[in-house]
Design a protein around this motif. Structure first.
Motif, PDB file in Angstrom:
ATOM      1  N   UNK A  13       0.849  -1.192   0.000  1.00  0.00           N
ATOM      2  CA  UNK A  13       0.000   0.000   0.000  1.00  0.00           C
ATOM      3  C   UNK A  13       0.885   1.243   0.000  1.00  0.00           C
ATOM      4  N   UNK A  14       0.383   2.305  -0.607  1.00  0.00           N
ATOM      5  CA  UNK A  14       1.145   3.555  -0.688  1.00  0.00           C
ATOM      6  C   UNK A  14       1.074   4.266   0.656  1.00  0.00           C
ATOM      7  N   UNK A  15       2.238   4.454   1.288  1.00  0.00           N
ATOM      8  CA  UNK A  15       2.326   5.170   2.554  1.00  0.00           C
ATOM      9  C   UNK A  15       2.571   6.662   2.337  1.00  0.00           C
ATOM     10  N   UNK A  33       5.901  21.540   3.422  1.00  0.00           N
ATOM     11  CA  UNK A  33       4.810  20.578   3.282  1.00  0.00           C
ATOM     12  C   UNK A  33       5.358  19.174   3.041  1.00  0.00           C
ATOM     13  N   UNK A  34       6.407  19.086   2.219  1.00  0.00           N
ATOM     14  CA  UNK A  34       7.033  17.790   1.951  1.00  0.00           C
ATOM     15  C   UNK A  34       7.585  17.176   3.227  1.00  0.00           C
ATOM     16  N   UNK A  38       6.589  13.759   5.287  1.00  0.00           N
ATOM     17  CA  UNK A  38       7.564  12.705   5.571  1.00  0.00           C
ATOM     18  C   UNK A  38       7.614  12.385   7.060  1.00  0.00           C
ATOM     19  N   UNK A  39       7.515  13.413   7.908  1.00  0.00           N
ATOM     20  CA  UNK A  39       7.570  13.173   9.353  1.00  0.00           C
ATOM     21  C   UNK A  39       6.357  12.386   9.835  1.00  0.00           C
ATOM     22  N   UNK A  40       5.231  12.515   9.123  1.00  0.00           N
ATOM     23  CA  UNK A  40       4.021  11.801   9.540  1.00  0.00           C
ATOM     24  C   UNK A  40       3.975  10.377   8.998  1.00  0.00           C
TER      25      UNK A  40
END
Length: 289
Positions: A13-15, A33-34, A38-40
């Motif tokens: 699945x796409x994370x 925003x990127x 990534x942190x989430x």
């Protein structure tokens, strides 16, 4: 620009997915925003990271350099196991014995094929892995240092522009229209009138209307890359709206020639209306640098 995708270990699945990330380090560092996305993302669940990097470049034609916004796409995949691949795709026919319309081009191949060979040699040296040619496609026969010369007698190989590329991009652009939305016919045997569409001073495509009173559309200029496809979505939407209001193709072309457009769509360049004897002639023009 780079497209980044991270997939899960169990079900793929796409994370995380983000398209058109600016590849320059300074630009990426400013993309809050990127980094927030990534942190989430739970990196512990990631099994593979895919990065597709679009790179511009130049093709030589008769001693002149022509800029192509999407000359190569470098795709890198890295698995949690440590395995990985790097794939290089080219979006130009300049290194081949025939162009995508089946015409021999020995001089153009002579100008460009050594440059592709040198690039593949440099990549081999950089990644310390020998190049493996991909499978034969309708476009050509890849080798470890370029392309195999195509035979003149096989029309199925040499007609890849009209058999594969034009239908593919037309279908892809029309897929962005809402279901059941009004639309003009996308094909015609009649002559067509067309105008240039420019964005930031660079031609990104051609808006056209057929003399048969049935067909109209937008042909993206291939060397303009993704910008041409972005613009095409907006122009097809405008054509759909014109069709909804009962305008004929020629009327829609005349009206849209005055539309101010946007930073994404670009605008019609004044004074560029021309005639083409067929839609194929215009499609041929749209594919050239």
């Amino acid at each position: 620009m780079a497209d980044i995708t991270m997939r899960a270990e169990d079900d793929h699945a796409v994370l995380f997915a983000r398209k058109r990330v600016r590849a320059a380090l300074a630009d990426a560092a400013d993309d809050s925003e990127l980094f927030a996305a990534l942190r989430s993302t739970d990196l512990g669940q990631v099994s593979v990271v895919e990065v597709n990097l679009t790179t511009p470049g130049t093709c030589m034609r008769n001693g002149k350099a022509h800029r192509v916004e999407k000359l190569f796409v470098i795709s890198a995949e890295e698995w949690a196991s440590g395995a990985g691949t790097v794939t290089l795709d080219t979006y130009s026919d300049a290194c081949m014995s025939h162009d995508l319309r089946g015409h021999r081009q020995p001089e153009i191949q002579k100008e460009n094929a050594p440059r592709l060979k040198a690039a593949l040699t440099a990549i081999t040296r950089m990644v310390a892995v020998e190049v493996v040619a991909s499978d034969f496609t309708s476009y050509g026969i890849p080798t470890k240092d370029g392309f195999e010369d195509l035979p003149d007698e096989d029309p199925d190989i040499l007609d890849s522009w009209y058999m594969a590329e034009v239908p593919r991009r037309t279908e892809w652009l029309q897929s962005f229209l809402p279901p059941n939305s009004p639309r003009f016919a996308a094909e015609t045997d009649a002559p067509v009138s067309f105008v240039e569409v420019a964005r930031g001073g660079r031609t990104v495509g051609y808006l056209w209307a057929a003399e048969d009173g049935v067909a109209a559309g937008f042909e993206p200029r291939t060397p303009a890359g993704d910008e041409a496809l972005d613009a095409g979505q907006d122009w097809l939407m405008r054509l759909s709206e014109a069709k909804q209001r009962g305008l004929a193709p020629a009327q829609a072309l005349h009206e849209l020639a005055s539309w101010p457009g946007s930073t994404r769509s670009g605008t019609v360049v004044p004074g560029t209306q021309q005639e083409a004897s067929s839609l194929e002639d215009l499609q041929d023009l749209s594919g050239r640098e």
